[in-house]
Design an enzyme around this catalytic site. Structure first.
Site, PDB file in Angstrom:
ATOM      1  N   CYS A 360       0.840  -1.329   0.021  1.00 49.23           N
ATOM      2  CA  CYS A 360      -0.043  -0.031   0.041  1.00 49.23           C
ATOM      3  C   CYS A 360       0.920   1.473  -0.042  1.00 49.23           C
ATOM      4  O   CYS A 360       0.752   2.096  -0.961  1.00 49.23           O
ATOM      5  CB  CYS A 360      -1.012  -0.088   1.235  1.00 49.23           C
ATOM      6  SG  CYS A 360      -1.463  -1.427   1.930  1.00 49.23           S
ATOM      7  N   ARG A 389       7.349 -11.185   5.032  1.00 49.16           N
ATOM      8  CA  ARG A 389       6.891 -11.072   6.571  1.00 49.16           C
ATOM      9  C   ARG A 389       7.471 -12.182   7.186  1.00 49.16           C
ATOM     10  O   ARG A 389       7.614 -13.219   6.836  1.00 49.16           O
ATOM     11  CB  ARG A 389       5.180 -11.419   6.620  1.00 49.16           C
ATOM     12  CG  ARG A 389       4.513 -10.123   5.546  1.00 49.16           C
ATOM     13  CD  ARG A 389       3.166 -10.357   5.834  1.00 49.16           C
ATOM     14  NE  ARG A 389       2.280  -9.160   4.951  1.00 49.16           N
ATOM     15  CZ  ARG A 389       1.054  -9.269   4.764  1.00 49.16           C
ATOM     16  NH1 ARG A 389       0.242 -10.344   5.338  1.00 49.16           N
ATOM     17  NH2 ARG A 389       0.541  -8.528   4.000  1.00 49.16           N
ATOM     18  N   GLN A 407       1.475 -10.992  -3.484  1.00 46.73           N
ATOM     19  CA  GLN A 407       0.120 -10.542  -3.462  1.00 46.73           C
ATOM     20  C   GLN A 407      -0.474 -10.014  -4.682  1.00 46.73           C
ATOM     21  O   GLN A 407       0.187  -9.505  -5.323  1.00 46.73           O
ATOM     22  CB  GLN A 407      -0.077  -9.389  -2.447  1.00 46.73           C
ATOM     23  CG  GLN A 407      -0.287  -9.922  -1.133  1.00 46.73           C
ATOM     24  CD  GLN A 407      -0.707  -8.734  -0.113  1.00 46.73           C
ATOM     25  OE1 GLN A 407      -0.130  -7.503  -0.180  1.00 46.73           O
ATOM     26  NE2 GLN A 407      -1.426  -8.629   0.830  1.00 46.73           N
ATOM     27  N   ASP A 409      -2.506  -7.715  -5.493  1.00 48.16           N
ATOM     28  CA  ASP A 409      -2.951  -6.679  -4.781  1.00 48.16           C
ATOM     29  C   ASP A 409      -3.684  -5.746  -5.797  1.00 48.16           C
ATOM     30  O   ASP A 409      -3.426  -5.768  -6.770  1.00 48.16           O
ATOM     31  CB  ASP A 409      -1.857  -5.963  -4.082  1.00 48.16           C
ATOM     32  CG  ASP A 409      -2.159  -5.365  -2.707  1.00 48.16           C
ATOM     33  OD1 ASP A 409      -3.598  -5.181  -2.503  1.00 48.16           O
ATOM     34  OD2 ASP A 409      -1.305  -5.164  -1.934  1.00 48.16           O
ATOM     35  N   HIS A 411      -5.367  -1.285  -5.427  1.00 44.36           N
ATOM     36  CA  HIS A 411      -5.636  -0.327  -4.626  1.00 44.36           C
ATOM     37  C   HIS A 411      -6.485   0.422  -5.378  1.00 44.36           C
ATOM     38  O   HIS A 411      -6.299   0.845  -6.823  1.00 44.36           O
ATOM     39  CB  HIS A 411      -4.683   0.493  -4.008  1.00 44.36           C
ATOM     40  CG  HIS A 411      -3.760  -0.369  -2.988  1.00 44.36           C
ATOM     41  ND1 HIS A 411      -2.594  -0.779  -3.193  1.00 44.36           N
ATOM     42  CD2 HIS A 411      -4.153  -0.659  -1.652  1.00 44.36           C
ATOM     43  CE1 HIS A 411      -2.104  -1.541  -2.188  1.00 44.36           C
ATOM     44  NE2 HIS A 411      -3.041  -1.467  -1.372  1.00 44.36           N
ATOM     45  N   LYS A 497     -14.593  -4.546   6.221  1.00 41.67           N
ATOM     46  CA  LYS A 497     -14.008  -5.334   5.067  1.00 41.67           C
ATOM     47  C   LYS A 497     -14.779  -6.595   4.924  1.00 41.67           C
ATOM     48  O   LYS A 497     -15.739  -7.092   5.667  1.00 41.67           O
ATOM     49  CB  LYS A 497     -12.841  -5.989   5.618  1.00 41.67           C
ATOM     50  CG  LYS A 497     -12.573  -6.791   6.771  1.00 41.67           C
ATOM     51  CD  LYS A 497     -11.158  -7.387   6.949  1.00 41.67           C
ATOM     52  CE  LYS A 497     -11.082  -8.522   8.299  1.00 41.67           C
ATOM     53  NZ  LYS A 497     -10.063  -9.162   8.405  1.00 41.67           N
ATOM     54  N   HIS A 543      -8.562  -1.484  -0.530  1.00 43.52           N
ATOM     55  CA  HIS A 543      -7.488  -2.449  -0.741  1.00 43.52           C
ATOM     56  C   HIS A 543      -8.175  -3.856  -0.869  1.00 43.52           C
ATOM     57  O   HIS A 543      -9.334  -4.198  -0.319  1.00 43.52           O
ATOM     58  CB  HIS A 543      -6.344  -3.006   0.550  1.00 43.52           C
ATOM     59  CG  HIS A 543      -5.994  -1.777   1.405  1.00 43.52           C
ATOM     60  ND1 HIS A 543      -4.871  -1.382   1.310  1.00 43.52           N
ATOM     61  CD2 HIS A 543      -6.751  -0.924   2.230  1.00 43.52           C
ATOM     62  CE1 HIS A 543      -4.676  -0.449   2.117  1.00 43.52           C
ATOM     63  NE2 HIS A 543      -5.889  -0.178   2.954  1.00 43.52           N
TER      64      HIS A 543
HETATM   65 ZN   LIG Z   1      -3.331  -2.322   0.696  1.00 47.98          ZN
END
Ligand SMILES: [Zn+2]
Ligand SMILES: [Zn+2]
Length: 671
Positions: A360, A389, A407, A409, A411, A497, A543
């Site tokens: 992000c 991580r 990910q 991902d 946004h 979420k 997200h």
């Molecule tokens: Zn994010």
């Protein structure tokens, strides 16, 4: 005295009566089946699970626990007793063993031991035999409450308090008793008595409850499954013990069904498939960091190529941001405060940097790199971002728990008015992507504002309202309303979420996708857009990830399909097998035609027999084996074997077109 039964009816019992007396008063069959009691005292109204020998008190509400039906308490008592019986068997067979703790877990139980000599899987059979003997001996299981000094004498060094009985010389038990006493004293609840359970030549420190006798664990209903190492109290500075896992069920049939499911899971273990199909590996040089091999990358690219193409169609742009960024950014984004224990750090030019655990902040810098107008919104920026991580070494598990992952991902930045459409779009997109991979059983959870949160009441109400409105209006594949579960208070501190769980063929649910509305990040990193009013406004940020982690999703796919992937995902989609050397030239021609048709094809011209090469191709889970010999060469055909089934010979051009069509349509193998 009078007690109450679960249906509310009263039952008269003699003073001092126990759970088993209550069961007997109801009926002899119930008394025979009883293994424990659920007792709710009139005051203070707490329900406790107790032994059948536990005394009752006037006003108690009593529920007799039996192994009939699916009572989770009953199975728990059964498994816990099985762990005691296992420890007893081990102490009989291997004198000098120290026993530590033996709780129940989901689907079974374990007990941790310190053995004088290491044991192996080969020892499990003889331990089971001894357990069966203990069951047949039908030893009564009795509870006693001991004062601290007496309990310490039981488990303390032999000879300290007369002749050594069961339990002597058990240092782990002594440590547990001392801790129990210290904890009770710290609470100010006085010096407690210690409850112990005895069955024949075995005694254990235990809160209980337990089966009333060892024969209540039926023979043929338990099984020892595996061994593992485990540190005493989970502390790596303490001794490494051996954990013996087992399971027990109310009936032989349930045990058999469970073992069958375990065997299926073992055969489908993605770590095993990954090794057998030469997809990926792990190395001591980087625990938790997967290495993808050539065939693993074919699968990876098939997943990602599809993912990319669909994102273009859904109106996303793709970006890529750095893996290492200044620590200061992570402080601003809040990751430093909330996440630093899971992050890796480094230094560049003597300045502190961090390896990204999430994409992000980097994505926000791309947003901020130029002025954004309301005309640019909604802006959908996808990123296949590799994040790192820190996970404890003990929890690493193939591709399921790793220290880096990619990910899928994205946004989305939008105006508050656009939020609903965007969320709806992502919900539909998620279902579409899962369906393509063969997952149509999707469970959805909506999580709302937690106790600790940022943002105004109004923002939360609006965002939660938007999410539930979208879910309420959506329909499933059959036009039925989309079912979802509400998790009040389970949202992130920065916004509500939606989570997506897919169910695999073995019935396991995997949380993969997520849609999170974020009020905090646009504020923290100060992103704006110019509105139609020429003023600066804060965009809403979403997200979202669909697969979650490409690596983990690959593991799920491999287990779901047991390695027999749909053709569009298979690393090798077709394998050409020339019968003899004289067919090699035609084999190469076939290979060329398949490659030209966009099919991931290989040729196996090894000097092995045809039967051997066909078997190997099947073990490699190649969907199409194309065998060519004299006849095929002459007629420009291929002999097709589709997933182990002979389909006869067809023209090469037709075979290529059929396979290419199956890939293009992303057809799923029959279930
Ligand atoms: Zn994010
Ligand atoms: Zn116990």
């Amino acid at each position: 005295m009078q007690i109450t039964l679960p249906d509310g009816s009263p039952l008269e019992l003699a003073d001092g009566a126990t759970v088993i007396d209550a069961a007997a008063a109801i009926g002899p069959r119930l008394a025979k089946a009883a293994i424990a009691g659920r007792v709710t005292a009139a005051t203070p109204g707490v329900t406790r699970l107790v032994d059948v020998a536990a005394p009752l008190h006037a006003g108690d509400r009593v529920d007799i626990v039996t192994l009939k039906g699916d009572d989770p308490d009953a199975v728990d008592v059964l498994r816990h007793s099985a762990s005691h019986i296992m420890a007893q068997a081990i102490l009989r067979l291997i004198p000098g063993t120290k026993y530590a703790i033996g709780p129940t877990i989901e689907n079974g139980f374990y007990y941790d031991f310190q053995f004088p000599e290491p044991i192996t899987d080969a020892d499990l059979g003889r331990i089971e035999k001894e357990m069966a003997r203990i069951v047949s001996q039908n030893l009564p299981v009795t509870r006693a409450e001991l004062p601290r000094a007496e309990a310490l004498a039981v488990f303390g060094p032999a000879g300290a308090a007369g002749p050594a009985g069961p339990g002597a010389d058990q240092p782990f038990k002594v440590e547990l008793i001392e801790d129990l006493v210290t904890a009770a004293e710290a609470e100010g609840s006085g010096v407690p008595t210690i409850s112990v359970y005895t069955q024949g030549d075995f005694i254990d420190l235990c809160r209980g409850p337990h089966l009333p006798s060892t024969s209540k664990l039926g023979n043929g209903t338990f099984k020892l499954t595996s061994l593992a190492g485990a540190y005493w109290r989970g502390d790596e500075h303490k001794p490494m013990l051996t954990r013996v896992y087992g399971t027990a069920f109310a009936t032989k049939e349930e045990l058999a069904a469970h073992l069958e499911a375990l065997e299926l899971a073992r055969q489908r273990d993605h770590r095993r498939i990954g090794r057998d199909l030469d997809l990926f590996s792990f190395h001591e040089e980087g625990p938790g960091f997967p290495f993808f091999h050539a065939k693993g990358m074919r699968l990876w690219n098939a997943m990602v190529d599809f993912w990319r193409a669909e994102h273009v169609r859904a109106g996303y742009e793709e970006i890529s941001t750095p893996v290492i960024l200044r620590r200061e950014l992570w402080e601003r984004s809040g990751h430093w405060d909330n996440y630093k224990d899971n992050m890796y750090f480094t230094e560049i030019d003597e300045q502190p940097y961090a390896v990204k655990p999430m994409n992000c902040p980097g994505g926000l810098l791309v947003y901020k790199s130029r002025r954004r107008s309301y005309r640019d919104l909604p802006l959908r920026m996808a990123e296949l971002g590799r994040v790192h991580r820190h996970e404890m070494s003990g929890v690493l598990h193939g591709l399921f728990r790793v220290r880096y992952f990619t990910q899928d991902d994205a946004h989305i930045y939008c105006t508050p008015e656009q939020l609903e459409d965007e969320v709806r779009g992502v919900v539909r997109f998620t279902h579409h992507i899962y369906a393509a991979f063969g997952f149509s059983d999707v469970k959805i959870e909506l999580s709302t504002r937690p106790d600790k949160s940022i943002g105004s009441d109004e923002m939360w109400e609006r965002a939660e309202g938007t999410l539930s409105r979208v879910l309420d209006a959506e329909t499933g594949p059959g036009g039925e309303p989309l079912a979802y579960v509400l998790n009040p208070g389970d949202g992130a501190f920065y916004g509500p979420k939606i989570d997506f769980h897919i169910r695999d063929v073995m019935g396991r649910a995997w949380q993969c996708g997520t849609i999170q509305v974020d009020f905090a990040m646009p504020e923290r990193l100060d992103i704006t857009y110019t509105g139609a009013d020429n003023e600066e406004h804060r965009p809403v940020m979403i997200h979202r990830a669909l697969l979650g982690s490409i690596e983990r999703f690959m593991g799920i796919l491999l287990e779901h399909y047991g390695g027999n992937l749909p053709t569009w995902l298979a690393p090798v989609q077709a394998l050409v097998i020339p019968i003899a050397d004289r067919h090699a030239a035609y084999g190469h021609e076939v290979l060329g035609a398949l490659l030209q048709a966009g099919i991931r094809a290989d040729l196996d011209a090894r000097g092995e027999s045809m039967g051997r090469r066909i078997r190997d191709g099947q073990l490699q889970k190649v969907p199409y084996l194309l065998v060519v010999g004299d006849k095929e060469q002459e007629s420009r055909e291929v002999a097709v074997r589709e997933r182990g089934e002979q389909k006869g010979s067809v023209l090469l051009a037709d075979a290529a077109a059929q396979i290419a069509g199956e890939i293009r349509d992303r057809r799923l193998p029959p279930a």
